[in-house]
Scaffold this active site. Sequence first.
Site, PDB file in Angstrom:
ATOM      1  N   THR A  14       0.824  -1.214   0.000  1.00 56.24           N
ATOM      2  CA  THR A  14       0.000   0.000   0.000  1.00 56.24           C
ATOM      3  C   THR A  14       0.853   1.256   0.000  1.00 56.24           C
ATOM      4  OG1 THR A  14      -1.866  -1.086   1.061  1.00 56.24           O
ATOM      5  CG2 THR A  14      -1.710   1.268   1.394  1.00 56.24           C
ATOM      6  N   THR A  63       1.558  -4.170   4.351  1.00 60.28           N
ATOM      7  CA  THR A  63       1.391  -4.456   5.783  1.00 60.28           C
ATOM      8  C   THR A  63       0.860  -5.863   6.052  1.00 60.28           C
ATOM      9  OG1 THR A  63      -0.866  -3.582   5.818  1.00 60.28           O
ATOM     10  CG2 THR A  63       0.919  -2.028   6.330  1.00 60.28           C
ATOM     11  N   ASP A  64       0.198  -6.471   5.045  1.00 62.56           N
ATOM     12  CA  ASP A  64      -0.517  -7.722   5.327  1.00 62.56           C
ATOM     13  C   ASP A  64       0.392  -8.866   5.779  1.00 62.56           C
ATOM     14  OD1 ASP A  64      -2.907  -6.524   4.806  1.00 62.56           O
ATOM     15  OD2 ASP A  64      -3.157  -7.354   2.799  1.00 62.56           O
ATOM     16  N   SER A  85       1.272  -7.399  -0.673  1.00 61.61           N
ATOM     17  CA  SER A  85       1.986  -8.391   0.149  1.00 61.61           C
ATOM     18  C   SER A  85       1.116  -9.559   0.584  1.00 61.61           C
ATOM     19  CB  SER A  85       2.649  -7.726   1.358  1.00 61.61           C
ATOM     20  OG  SER A  85       1.732  -7.529   2.396  1.00 61.61           O
TER      21      SER A  85
HETATM   22  N1  ASP Z   1      -2.786  -5.469   0.919  1.00 59.85           N
HETATM   23  C1  ASP Z   1      -1.757  -4.484   1.202  1.00 59.85           C
HETATM   24  C2  ASP Z   1      -0.418  -5.195   1.225  1.00 59.85           C
HETATM   25  O1  ASP Z   1      -0.143  -5.883   2.168  1.00 59.85           O
HETATM   26  C3  ASP Z   1      -2.040  -3.827   2.496  1.00 59.85           C
HETATM   27  C4  ASP Z   1      -1.013  -2.827   2.934  1.00 59.85           C
HETATM   28  O2  ASP Z   1       0.092  -2.730   2.458  1.00 59.85           O
HETATM   29  O3  ASP Z   1      -1.361  -2.075   3.879  1.00 59.85           O
HETATM   30  O4  ASP Z   1       0.350  -5.084   0.298  1.00 59.85           O
END
Ligand code: ASP
Length: 315
Positions: A16, A95-96, A62
């Site tokens: 993200t 973040t995932d 991610s």
């Molecule tokens: N779906 C995203 C990822 O993990 C969420 C994020 O980065 O906050 O790439």
Amino acid sequence: MQNNASLVVVLGTGGTIAGTAVHATDHVGYSAAQLGAAQLVAAVPALAGLPIEVQQIAQVDSKDMDFSIWRALAEAVDQHLARPQVCGVVITHGTDTLEETAYFLQRVLAPSKPVVLVAAMRPATALQADGPQNLLDAVGVARSVGARGVVAVLAGRVHSALDLRKVHTYRLDAFDSGDAGTLAQIEQGRLRQHRAWPGGEAFGLVRLPRDAAQWPQVEIATSHAGSGGAIVAALCASGVQGIVVAGTGNGSVHRALEGALLQAQAAGVAVLRSSRCLGGSVIDATPPALPSAGALTPVQARIELMLQLLAHRVA
Ligand code: ASP
């Protein structure tokens, strides 16, 4: 918190932090992994003029992180850290699965220089994007004298890779270090450190297969009301080599699921028993039939079990 103005290498993997949305007010309807790491660095004026090198390793959301990216990332980190002019590495990431990549890199490399994972909860196009400040803070930590090991930096806090966990679906301060607590806070560019940098022994890069298909298959099954053994039977039929059970409370497992796991263990499948609780450690009064993962979260236990299986394979 500076370290002789030496070189920081920023490795891009997507997420993200590199995401874009059509509208600046979109916090959820966006596409992750759209901007390159060089664009992210260029968007932070305070980074201009600092010795920074950028390399794009991958460009993924991610949630889709995989073994081949992990292998390439670990190798790139290792190579860059070996360069005397490099004081630290920053990795832009989603973040995932941030906590999984962090734990994996710490266990495999246990680096003696800082490796700082950085992410954002809002896309780069948001009215108040959190990525630029997080990236600035991450570079600051990578340049800090005495910093070492894999950490994650978000919302002004530094978390050890060994304790990191995502605890919120959308809040900017979405990560926590569980019972261990935050490693450090970043206050106007300075670190206020509460405890030691992550350490331990490195598993080593050489034992990681280059071919993703050669990595051990380890899956996670959750114990819950009404659990049965069908999931274990399906996993065994698919050729799984290890199963982590995310147990209830203090690592307790529904008797139907436990029976199936004991059978799988007897048939040669490695089983580790963790807890689905967000804090605490699994503590056994007597030697358990299914070995405990202690304080490891289910996703950490899965990585640990994969490494154990790899260690036995080459031993
Ligand atoms: N779906 C995203 C990822 O993990 C969420 C994020 O980065 O906050 O790439």
